[in-house]
Motif scaffolding. Structure first.
Motif, short mmCIF file in Angstrom:
data_model
loop_
_atom_site.label_atom_id
_atom_site.label_comp_id
_atom_site.label_asym_id
_atom_site.label_seq_id
_atom_site.Cartn_x
_atom_site.Cartn_y
_atom_site.Cartn_z
N ASP A 3 -2.69 5.23 1.39
CA ASP A 3 -3.89 5.40 1.32
C ASP A 3 -4.20 6.72 2.62
OD1 ASP A 3 -2.57 4.31 3.66
OD2 ASP A 3 -4.72 2.30 4.20
N GLU A 4 -5.76 6.47 3.01
CA GLU A 4 -6.03 7.43 3.94
C GLU A 4 -5.30 8.02 5.19
OE1 GLU A 4 -10.46 9.50 5.76
OE2 GLU A 4 -10.55 7.44 4.53
N GLN A 38 1.24 12.70 -3.27
CA GLN A 38 -0.13 12.95 -3.26
C GLN A 38 -0.18 14.69 -2.30
OE1 GLN A 38 -2.56 13.84 -1.17
NE2 GLN A 38 -1.46 13.84 0.73
N THR A 97 -10.39 4.51 -7.18
CA THR A 97 -11.16 5.71 -6.15
C THR A 97 -12.96 5.17 -6.24
OG1 THR A 97 -11.32 8.42 -6.77
CG2 THR A 97 -11.10 6.79 -9.26
N GLY A 107 -8.94 11.13 1.41
CA GLY A 107 -9.43 9.75 1.33
C GLY A 107 -9.70 10.02 -0.05
N ARG A 148 -9.52 3.41 4.33
CA ARG A 148 -8.56 3.71 4.85
C ARG A 148 -8.20 1.56 4.15
NH1 ARG A 148 -7.01 6.58 8.61
NH2 ARG A 148 -9.26 8.02 9.17
N GLU A 149 -6.97 1.17 3.86
CA GLU A 149 -6.82 0.33 2.73
C GLU A 149 -5.99 -1.09 4.05
OE1 GLU A 149 -8.25 -0.14 0.00
OE2 GLU A 149 -8.31 1.82 0.00
N VAL A 156 0.46 -0.88 0.24
CA VAL A 156 0.17 0.15 0.00
C VAL A 156 1.17 1.25 -0.10
CG1 VAL A 156 -2.13 1.47 1.51
CG2 VAL A 156 -1.62 -1.10 1.04
N GLY A 177 -10.61 6.41 -2.76
CA GLY A 177 -9.45 5.98 -1.53
C GLY A 177 -10.36 5.60 -0.50
N SER A 188 -6.68 5.97 -3.41
CA SER A 188 -5.87 5.07 -2.97
C SER A 188 -4.78 4.23 -3.68
CB SER A 188 -5.76 3.94 -1.92
OG SER A 188 -7.15 4.53 -1.40
#
Length: 386
Positions: free
Chosen positions: A171-172, A352, A247, A178, A251-252, A168, A249, A181
């Motif tokens: 991510d957020e 980002q 999209t 958010g 929390r992965e 990852v 995103g 991701s």
């Protein structure tokens, strides 16, 4: 904003490592030598004691200066998982010639990766001879930023199952944004993702040759996968890496555990399919080659291009009012300034930039990167250039 605050203070020196240095004290309180306290030398040895004291203080100050930047690196490692790490850690270091043993004796940050990195750092540090045989304590203080804009891919942990591994990248949790991701997928030769349903819109950039739903894709190709579309990626004869932006995103969590953030659908797949965007079909409007835009994807959710910038090129400061911008560096180096914070970027950085945020970029070496916007829109400005 990768690392915002660190205070590194030696008990004997009481000096701050981030920000202005405080005046060094005249006595080395807190440093303990075997069998005696070096601040209690007999009057007859006063000149020698002063020399030893000065050497000890100099060794500590040198260590503090060098450990400051390295401690920032430890925060960066931990912040690949979450950016809101803050707190204080006190380390006790027993120093011997050629080695040192560090123990965390107080930890309010409560982050295992941060604590482990600091222990390893302090144990491997080449402590100067004046400190051999002594024990010191160093407090570290970290302050969390409001978000994080730049992450180095080599710092990100990989997790996987079988022939599939996931990292990852954004991510957020680690960016505070958010909107989208970004993950990187690694497939070993002969591996497959299985037929899975993309519950969010996805943009794939392939770093090696593979097949998706039986169709060949080459290194440098992109594929847009609309939401609620099934896809199966196979690495037929060689290992394959691909960068994927999703999209919206979030929390992965499942991806951080090594699972693909999609569900299997078996042999039956919904109607429709991925939209293949080969490099040969990209529309070139220097300095970009546009792959994904509403005209090619029939969606305004995102746009994707390859941007190339010669060394010494500066992109003037500007703002995207509604769009998040993402960059996956492929080659080169430069400096990005986001909301007034200047950061170095390399060929292994991901970046980002939230909406309504001033930013500028200067290439210090020839740059090539995947550039994405969500929603689409800013990529159209390149078409207006002569």
């Amino acid at each position: 904003m990768r690392f915002v605050g660190c205070v590194l203070v030696a008990l004997l020196a009481a000096a701050a490592a981030c920000g202005p240095r405080e005046t060094r004290p005249s006595t080395p309180e807190g440093v303990r030598g075997p069998g005696s306290n070096i601040s209690e030398a007999a009057p007859v040895d006063a000149p020698t004691a002063r020399i030893d004291q000065q050497a000890t203080l100099a060794a500590i100050q040198k260590a503090m200066n060098e450990l400051d930047e390295a401690a920032q690196g430890c925060w960066a490692v931990a912040a690949t998982e979450r950016f809101d790490i803050e707190g204080e850690l006190d380390a006790q270091i027993e120093i011997a010639p050629g080695r040192a043993t560090a123990t965390i004796i107080r930890d309010t940050a409560r982050n295992k990766r941060l604590a482990t990195c600091l222990v390893d750092l302090l144990g491997a540090y080449p402590w100067a001879p004046p400190l051999h045989g002594q024990a010191i304590q160093l407090p570290f203080k970290f302050r969390a930023p409001d978000g994080q804009n730049v992450i180095e891919r080599p710092l990100v942990a990989w997790n996987g199952q079988g022939k599939v591994s996931v990292a990852v990248l954004l991510d957020e949790n680690n960016s505070g944004n958010g909107a989208a991701s970004m993950i990187e997928l690694a497939l070993q030769a002969g591996g497959s993702t299985g037929m899975r349903l993309a519950e969010r819109a996805e943009l794939w950039y392939f770093l090696g040759a593979a097949t998706m739903n039986g169709r060949a894709v080459a290194a440098g190709d992109m594929v847009y996968v609309p939401a609620q579309t099934a896809r199966d990626v196979v690495a037929a004869s060689a290992d394959v890496h691909a960068m994927i932006v999703m999209t919206p995103g979030g929390r992965e969590g499942s991806a951080r555990a090594g699972a693909l953030p999609t569900r299997e659908v078996g042999a039956t797949k919904p109607a429709g399919g991925p939209i293949f965007l080969p490099a040969s079909a990209a529309k070139r409007h220097m300095p970009v080659a546009i792959f994904a835009e509403p005209a090619t994807t029939k969606s305004k959710l995102l746009a994707a291009s390859i941007i190339t910038l010669p060394a010494n090129t500066t992109v003037a400061e500007h703002v995207h009012e509604r769009e998040t911008e993402l960059l996956y560096m492929l080659a080169g180096a430069g400096t990005v300034t986001i909301a007034g914070i200047k950061q170095e970027v390399t060929a292994t950085s991901v970046i980002q930039i939230p909406p309504n945020t001033k930013h500028t970029f200067t290439a210090t070496a020839d740059v090539c990167a995947v550039q994405l916007y969500t929603p689409a829109g800013p990529e159209q400005r390149f078409k207006a250039k002569p």
